[in-house]
Enzyme design. Structure first.
Site, short mmCIF file in Angstrom:
data_model
loop_
_atom_site.label_atom_id
_atom_site.label_comp_id
_atom_site.label_asym_id
_atom_site.label_seq_id
_atom_site.Cartn_x
_atom_site.Cartn_y
_atom_site.Cartn_z
N GLY A 130 -33.28 98.89 17.34
CA GLY A 130 -32.79 99.28 18.66
C GLY A 130 -31.77 98.33 19.26
O GLY A 130 -31.60 98.27 20.47
N GLU A 144 -25.26 89.27 7.52
CA GLU A 144 -24.37 90.23 6.84
C GLU A 144 -22.95 90.06 7.35
O GLU A 144 -22.73 89.61 8.48
CB GLU A 144 -24.81 91.67 7.14
CG GLU A 144 -26.11 92.09 6.51
CD GLU A 144 -26.49 93.52 6.85
OE1 GLU A 144 -27.34 94.08 6.15
OE2 GLU A 144 -25.93 94.09 7.82
N ARG A 187 -39.17 108.53 9.11
CA ARG A 187 -39.70 109.51 10.07
C ARG A 187 -38.67 110.61 10.24
O ARG A 187 -37.56 110.55 9.69
CB ARG A 187 -39.96 108.82 11.41
CG ARG A 187 -38.72 108.09 11.95
CD ARG A 187 -38.86 107.61 13.36
NE ARG A 187 -37.80 106.70 13.76
CZ ARG A 187 -36.58 107.05 14.14
NH1 ARG A 187 -36.24 108.33 14.14
NH2 ARG A 187 -35.68 106.15 14.50
N PHE A 215 -19.86 91.33 9.15
CA PHE A 215 -19.75 92.28 10.26
C PHE A 215 -18.52 93.17 10.04
O PHE A 215 -17.40 92.67 9.98
CB PHE A 215 -19.64 91.54 11.60
CG PHE A 215 -19.56 92.46 12.79
CD1 PHE A 215 -20.65 93.23 13.15
CD2 PHE A 215 -18.39 92.56 13.52
CE1 PHE A 215 -20.59 94.08 14.24
CE2 PHE A 215 -18.31 93.41 14.62
CZ PHE A 215 -19.42 94.17 14.98
N LYS A 272 -36.44 94.59 6.91
CA LYS A 272 -35.05 94.68 6.48
C LYS A 272 -34.74 93.79 5.28
O LYS A 272 -33.92 94.14 4.44
CB LYS A 272 -34.12 94.36 7.66
CG LYS A 272 -34.14 95.44 8.75
CD LYS A 272 -33.19 95.12 9.88
CE LYS A 272 -33.11 96.25 10.88
NZ LYS A 272 -34.38 96.56 11.52
#
Length: 449
Positions: A164, A200, A292, A202, A116
């Site tokens: 996740g 970051e 993907r 929010f 990331k």
């Protein structure tokens, strides 16, 4: 074109890929764990090979066993589906080094977008909008305080290698920052073997909008518009649709252009998805890229007429895209409901034997599933057992068609989330398109179930 493809996955996505192979005249190889011996994908494939016990780390994550199966069956290419090893650049390297074709993006693209911090730097260079926050990894609490003060609370601390919903902490004040920072680093180190974190701003009530991209090895790259994925719980999507009911044409053009810019920045090949968070004022920010195929790819297939799995395979075989951006148009509206073997409101898993299965049918109703009457749903894997996808000329008609399809669905012997979808589809806010990523959890809390 390939003669034979091995599918390194299970469940409905393995079935979906096998069907695409059959329509292309390609032989397919299924791999399965001992728990999946009687699964649908083993029955539909031309060949099937057991690769280990039920535990994922001993079977579907066992690279040596998968490569041995590929060698044993003389497969020419490997399709990873989604989940498991689909975004594992190391696995892609091994496939390529073994002389087989990896049906997916270049490993280097996967590495850049899989980290990331690196991804954010790449996106900044490409001019893709980023959420205010750290430029990269945050080294210590002093740096964290300075960044939080500049961005303004609330902030979110994220593990660079996370996913996740793990390795994430929302912080609402400076008083709780130090503890949250240390906890996030510790959780990231334990879960991913990498305690790198970044910070970051929010966004309080954003929407989750993602852009589908598709590129070939000849330098052609297109977007296939956006998907609305805001209806989620614990960062797991429940209902997806395309196009988003929230976007006007101007915003759609901007976010799709940003998705293309993101993909071009990493020389992307194959199917991929750029995920954005969108603020109430329709400003949007890059979140991550999934290198993907996505669970929700069918809604894009409905509105564009493009078979994404087929084109993943064709691109890997060296084909040029048969269409340019100007050829792609949005046709109608599509919705997908994920059917899980779980309690509809407590979300506890419900493995067991399917005593009776009847899939909905009729015009513009698609069901992607591995279910059949007598199938034993194992307790070892993700609870998703089917996806129902509907398409219609507009969103209102599409919702009604989905309500009819959900009513027709029969799965006896295990508990499913069918009733959750029934109630969500009837919710006035959903029907008006008035929701964000927190809507579902707030709605569930108000129901007191």
């Amino acid at each position: 074109m390939f003669h034979k493809i091995l599918i390194a996955n299970r469940g409905e996505i393995a079935v979906r890929i096998i069907r695409a192979c059959k329509e292309l005249g390609i032989r397919s190889v299924a791999v399965y764990s001992e728990a999946d011996r009687d699964s649908m994908h083993t029955r539909l494939a031309d060949e099937s090979v057991c690769i280990g016990p039920a535990a994922s780390n001993l079977s579907y994550l066992n690279i040596a066993a998968i490569m041995a199966a590929a060698e044993l069956t003389d497969a020419e290419a490997i399709h990873p589906g989604f989940g498991f090893l689909a975004e594992n650049a190391g696995f892609a390297d091994i496939v390529i080094e073994s002389g087989l074709t990896w049906i997916g993006p270049r490993p280097e693209s996967m590495r850049i977008m899989g980290d990331k911090v690196t991804a954010k730097k790449k996106m900044a260079d490409a001019g893709v909008p980023l959420v205010p926050g750290s430029d990269g990894a945050v080294k210590d609490i002093e740096e964290a305080r300075a960044i939080a003060k500049k961005a303004g609370f609330p902030i979110i601390i994220k593990a660079s290698a996370g996913g996740g919903g793990r390795g994430m902490k929302v912080v609402h004040s400076e008083a709780s920052l130090a503890n949250a920072f240390q906890m996030c680093k510790a959780e990231a180190g334990a879960a991913f073997g990498d305690d790198t974190v970044f910070i970051e701003k929010f966004l309080v009530e954003p929407r989750h909008i993602e852009v589908q991209v598709l590129g070939d090895t000849h330098g052609n790259l297109v977007h296939l518009f956006e998907r609305e994925c805001s209806l989620q719980r614990n960062n797991q999507k429940v209902i997806e649709e395309a196009p988003s009911p929230y976007l006007d044409p101007e915003t759609r053009e901007k976010i799709c252009a940003a998705g293309l810019a993101a993909a071009k920045a990493v020389d992307y090949v194959g199917a991929g998805t750029i995920e954005f968070l969108m603020h109430a004022d329709k400003s949007f920010y890059f979140m991550e890229m999934n290198t993907r195929i996505q669970v929700e790819h069918p809604v894009t297939e409905w509105i564009t007429g493009v078979d994404l799995i087929e084109w993943q395979i064709r691109v890997a075989a060296g084909d040029k895209l048969a269409f340019a951006q100007k050829d792609l148009k949005i046709k109608g509206h599509a919705i997908e409901c994920r059917i899980n073997a779980e309690h509809p409101f407590k979300f506890t898993p419900s493995p067991g034997t399917v005593e009776l299965y009847h899939a909905p049918g009729g015009r513009s109703v698609r069901v992607d599933s591995q279910l059949y009457t007598g199938y034993k749903i194992p307790p070892n894997y993700d609870s998703m057992i089917a996806k129902i996808i509907t398409h219609a000329r507009d969103r209102e008609k599409c919702i009604r068609r989905m309500q009819r399809a959900i009513d027709e669905l029969v799965i006896l012997g295990v508990t499913t989330n069918q009733e959750l979808h029934h109630r969500l589809l009837a919710n006035p806010a959903f029907q008006k398109g008035e929701f964000n990523i927190h809507f579902l959890e707030k709605w569930l809390n108000q129901m007191h179930l």
